[in-house]
Design a protein around this motif. Structure first.
Motif, mmCIF file in Angstrom:
data_model
loop_
_atom_site.group_PDB
_atom_site.id
_atom_site.type_symbol
_atom_site.label_atom_id
_atom_site.label_comp_id
_atom_site.label_asym_id
_atom_site.label_seq_id
_atom_site.Cartn_x
_atom_site.Cartn_y
_atom_site.Cartn_z
ATOM 1 N N ASN A 135 17.700 64.732 83.119
ATOM 2 C CA ASN A 135 18.138 63.838 82.152
ATOM 3 C C ASN A 135 19.644 63.881 82.130
ATOM 4 O OD1 ASN A 135 15.689 63.257 81.508
ATOM 5 N ND2 ASN A 135 15.048 65.086 80.658
ATOM 6 N N PRO A 136 20.245 63.031 81.373
ATOM 7 C CA PRO A 136 21.771 63.007 81.331
ATOM 8 C C PRO A 136 22.133 64.119 80.458
ATOM 9 C CG PRO A 136 20.719 60.929 80.939
ATOM 10 C CD PRO A 136 19.740 61.815 80.784
ATOM 11 N N PRO A 137 23.379 64.604 80.622
ATOM 12 C CA PRO A 137 24.179 65.430 79.787
ATOM 13 C C PRO A 137 24.003 65.249 78.179
ATOM 14 C CG PRO A 137 25.512 65.023 81.731
ATOM 15 C CD PRO A 137 24.476 64.171 81.531
ATOM 16 N N GLY A 138 23.550 66.272 77.503
ATOM 17 C CA GLY A 138 23.617 66.091 75.788
ATOM 18 C C GLY A 138 22.236 66.063 75.537
ATOM 19 N N THR A 139 21.266 65.608 76.373
ATOM 20 C CA THR A 139 19.907 65.300 76.002
ATOM 21 C C THR A 139 19.161 66.678 75.591
ATOM 22 O OG1 THR A 139 19.702 63.449 77.634
ATOM 23 C CG2 THR A 139 17.762 64.264 76.830
ATOM 24 N N VAL A 140 18.962 67.087 74.590
ATOM 25 C CA VAL A 140 18.163 68.004 73.834
ATOM 26 C C VAL A 140 16.933 67.611 73.149
ATOM 27 C CG1 VAL A 140 18.546 69.999 72.871
ATOM 28 C CG2 VAL A 140 20.295 69.308 74.258
ATOM 29 N N ASP A 141 15.787 68.218 73.365
ATOM 30 C CA ASP A 141 14.549 67.944 72.515
ATOM 31 C C ASP A 141 13.967 69.474 72.346
ATOM 32 O OD1 ASP A 141 12.095 67.877 71.479
ATOM 33 O OD2 ASP A 141 11.486 66.030 72.562
ATOM 34 N N PRO A 142 14.444 69.754 70.926
ATOM 35 C CA PRO A 142 13.943 71.425 70.807
ATOM 36 C C PRO A 142 12.675 71.480 70.848
ATOM 37 C CG PRO A 142 15.822 70.599 69.101
ATOM 38 C CD PRO A 142 15.235 69.358 69.962
ATOM 39 N N ASP A 143 11.709 70.511 70.323
ATOM 40 C CA ASP A 143 10.431 70.987 70.467
ATOM 41 C C ASP A 143 9.891 70.988 71.832
ATOM 42 O OD1 ASP A 143 10.392 70.651 67.495
ATOM 43 O OD2 ASP A 143 9.846 68.731 67.433
ATOM 44 N N LEU A 144 10.418 70.301 72.516
ATOM 45 C CA LEU A 144 10.260 69.910 74.158
ATOM 46 C C LEU A 144 10.278 71.430 74.602
ATOM 47 C CD1 LEU A 144 9.010 68.604 76.544
ATOM 48 C CD2 LEU A 144 11.026 67.726 76.931
ATOM 49 N N ALA A 145 11.494 71.899 74.173
ATOM 50 C CA ALA A 145 12.082 73.128 74.854
ATOM 51 C C ALA A 145 11.111 74.300 74.591
ATOM 52 C CB ALA A 145 13.345 73.644 74.251
ATOM 53 N N VAL A 146 10.502 74.344 73.613
ATOM 54 C CA VAL A 146 9.243 75.567 73.150
ATOM 55 C C VAL A 146 8.156 75.223 74.168
ATOM 56 C CG1 VAL A 146 7.940 76.230 71.450
ATOM 57 C CG2 VAL A 146 10.119 75.522 70.670
ATOM 58 N N GLN A 147 7.852 73.975 74.446
ATOM 59 C CA GLN A 147 6.861 73.700 75.158
ATOM 60 C C GLN A 147 6.997 73.911 76.550
ATOM 61 O OE1 GLN A 147 5.304 69.646 74.956
ATOM 62 N NE2 GLN A 147 5.776 69.437 72.855
ATOM 63 N N GLN A 148 8.362 73.793 77.063
ATOM 64 C CA GLN A 148 8.666 74.066 78.573
ATOM 65 C C GLN A 148 8.704 75.532 78.542
ATOM 66 O OE1 GLN A 148 12.141 71.491 78.312
ATOM 67 N NE2 GLN A 148 11.227 70.206 79.843
ATOM 68 N N SER A 175 17.964 68.362 81.513
ATOM 69 C CA SER A 175 19.517 68.348 81.508
ATOM 70 C C SER A 175 20.039 69.927 81.097
ATOM 71 C CB SER A 175 20.094 67.374 80.346
ATOM 72 O OG SER A 175 19.591 68.392 78.857
ATOM 73 N N PHE A 176 21.074 70.106 81.559
ATOM 74 C CA PHE A 176 21.697 71.546 81.368
ATOM 75 C C PHE A 176 21.502 72.063 80.021
ATOM 76 C CE2 PHE A 176 24.244 72.145 85.643
ATOM 77 C CZ PHE A 176 23.210 72.094 86.335
ATOM 78 N N ASP A 177 21.821 71.041 79.195
ATOM 79 C CA ASP A 177 21.931 71.531 77.927
ATOM 80 C C ASP A 177 20.446 71.844 77.251
ATOM 81 O OD1 ASP A 177 24.641 70.481 76.955
ATOM 82 O OD2 ASP A 177 24.061 68.852 77.893
ATOM 83 N N GLN A 178 19.490 70.995 77.708
ATOM 84 C CA GLN A 178 17.943 71.206 77.474
ATOM 85 C C GLN A 178 17.671 72.523 78.137
ATOM 86 O OE1 GLN A 178 16.106 69.606 75.524
ATOM 87 N NE2 GLN A 178 13.947 70.522 76.242
ATOM 88 N N LEU A 179 18.052 72.749 79.169
ATOM 89 C CA LEU A 179 17.585 74.176 79.898
ATOM 90 C C LEU A 179 18.241 75.259 79.062
ATOM 91 C CD1 LEU A 179 17.890 73.401 83.768
ATOM 92 C CD2 LEU A 179 15.802 73.438 82.413
ATOM 93 N N GLU A 215 22.714 80.197 86.241
ATOM 94 C CA GLU A 215 23.834 80.586 86.169
ATOM 95 C C GLU A 215 24.741 79.601 85.652
ATOM 96 O OE1 GLU A 215 25.799 83.693 88.323
ATOM 97 O OE2 GLU A 215 24.305 83.371 89.792
ATOM 98 N N CYS A 216 24.343 78.478 86.455
ATOM 99 C CA CYS A 216 25.280 77.148 86.090
ATOM 100 C C CYS A 216 25.437 76.532 84.650
ATOM 101 C CB CYS A 216 25.118 76.082 87.253
ATOM 102 S SG CYS A 216 25.693 76.375 88.902
ATOM 103 N N VAL A 217 23.851 76.769 84.337
ATOM 104 C CA VAL A 217 23.781 76.363 83.081
ATOM 105 C C VAL A 217 24.348 77.194 81.985
ATOM 106 C CG1 VAL A 217 21.705 76.241 81.094
ATOM 107 C CG2 VAL A 217 21.250 75.097 83.271
#
Length: 292
Positions: A135-148, A175-179, A215-217
């Motif tokens: 996903n493009p930089p800046g793409t963040v979904d907090p709810d999805l992050a919990v699931q992941q 995306s790195f932001d999401q990770l 590390e890159c994230v």
């Protein structure tokens, strides 16, 4: 370069103190004014590791990375660490650019070449990265992050055995932001860092690649500073890695890498390179580090 002998210091002073766009203009003007190919002339005048540095600087940055990827897979054996360093540190837009230029340069899709040189979940991870599913930089979904985070736990520390296929799917798509958000959620959920989880559950090239992404994230300068230290640590120097990182990061974040290196190892990158290299090769690298 004219006549007998070569004034290497002038080559260093001119090419190592300019940005890549300026070097491209110099090469173009050299051809227009003198009717000669600067890269061919440099190649005929220089040699060894010094030549590798100077010719690397003369290539546009993305072409340089493509050449390094090809070199990592050409011939017998594969330099997996070089593939990891280059591919796992790119965002989606950068990866698309590299893939396009690679196919133009070598008349072969990068993903196809990587598939022939790697295997298993490591191959799946690199293929997903190359084909540009992140996903493009800046793409963040907090709810999805919990699931992941939960999916990563259930695929690794939360079960007997490890479902290795889940890790590439999440780490190559998000995306790195999401990770970063996912890793934070993982620690909240389990009390352990994602690094601890990877170390406990995975091994080999897949572990190295996923650790590089982590590390890159979190801190790319830490990733490259560590690799530079390892390239110079112990008996002998991994000159290929040393050159590749200094040349490829010289106009991106080499200044920040220098700061991180000194913070981590209590010595400057310049002093480390000075003690581990010699001759014109040393002068060229030190000029790049000094001008960053």
């Amino acid at each position: 370069m004219k006549g007998f002998g070569t004034d290497e210091q002038v080559i260093i002073d001119i090419l190592c103190s300019r940005c890549n766009k300026q070097r491209q203009v110099i090469a173009e003007t050299f051809k227009n004014e003198l009717g000669r190919d600067l890269i061919k002339d440099l190649k005929s005048e220089l040699g060894g590791k010094f030549e590798d540095v100077i010719l690397g600087l003369m290539l546009p940055p993305v072409n340089y990375l493509c050449k390094q990827l090809f070199k990592a897979m050409d011939g017998i054996g594969t330099n997996e660490r070089a593939l990891i360093e280059i591919l796992c540190s790119q965002n989606n837009e950068q990866m698309h650019h590299i893939a396009r230029v690679y196919e133009d340069m070598f008349n072969r899709p990068l993903a196809e070449h990587v598939c022939t040189e790697t295997s298993g979940d490591f191959r799946r991870l690199l293929t997903l990265i190359i084909t540009g599913t992140r996903n493009p930089p800046g793409t963040v979904d907090p709810d999805l992050a919990v699931q992941q985070a939960k999916q990563l736990y259930e695929a690794g520390e939360g079960k007997w055995g490890t479902d290795e296929s889940v890790f590439p799917k999440i780490m190559a798509h998000s995306s790195f932001d999401q990770l970063k958000c996912v890793f934070d959620e993982y620690k909240k959920m389990t009390g352990r860092t994602i690094e601890q989880a990877l170390k406990a559950e995975l091994s080999g090239d897949l572990y190295n690649a996923l650790s590089a992404i982590v590390e890159c994230v979190q801190m790319p300068t830490h990733f490259f500073a560590t690799r530079l230290f390892k390239a110079m640590d112990g008996l002998g120097t991994d000159d290929t890695t040393l050159i590749r990182i200094i040349v490829s990061r010289s106009e991106i974040d080499l200044q920040d890498i220098k700061v991180e290196y000194e913070k981590m190892y209590n010595k400057t990158l310049l002093s480390a390179v000075t003690s581990e290299t010699s001759g014109d090769y040393k002068k060229a690298l030190c000029a790049l580090i000094g001008s960053a």
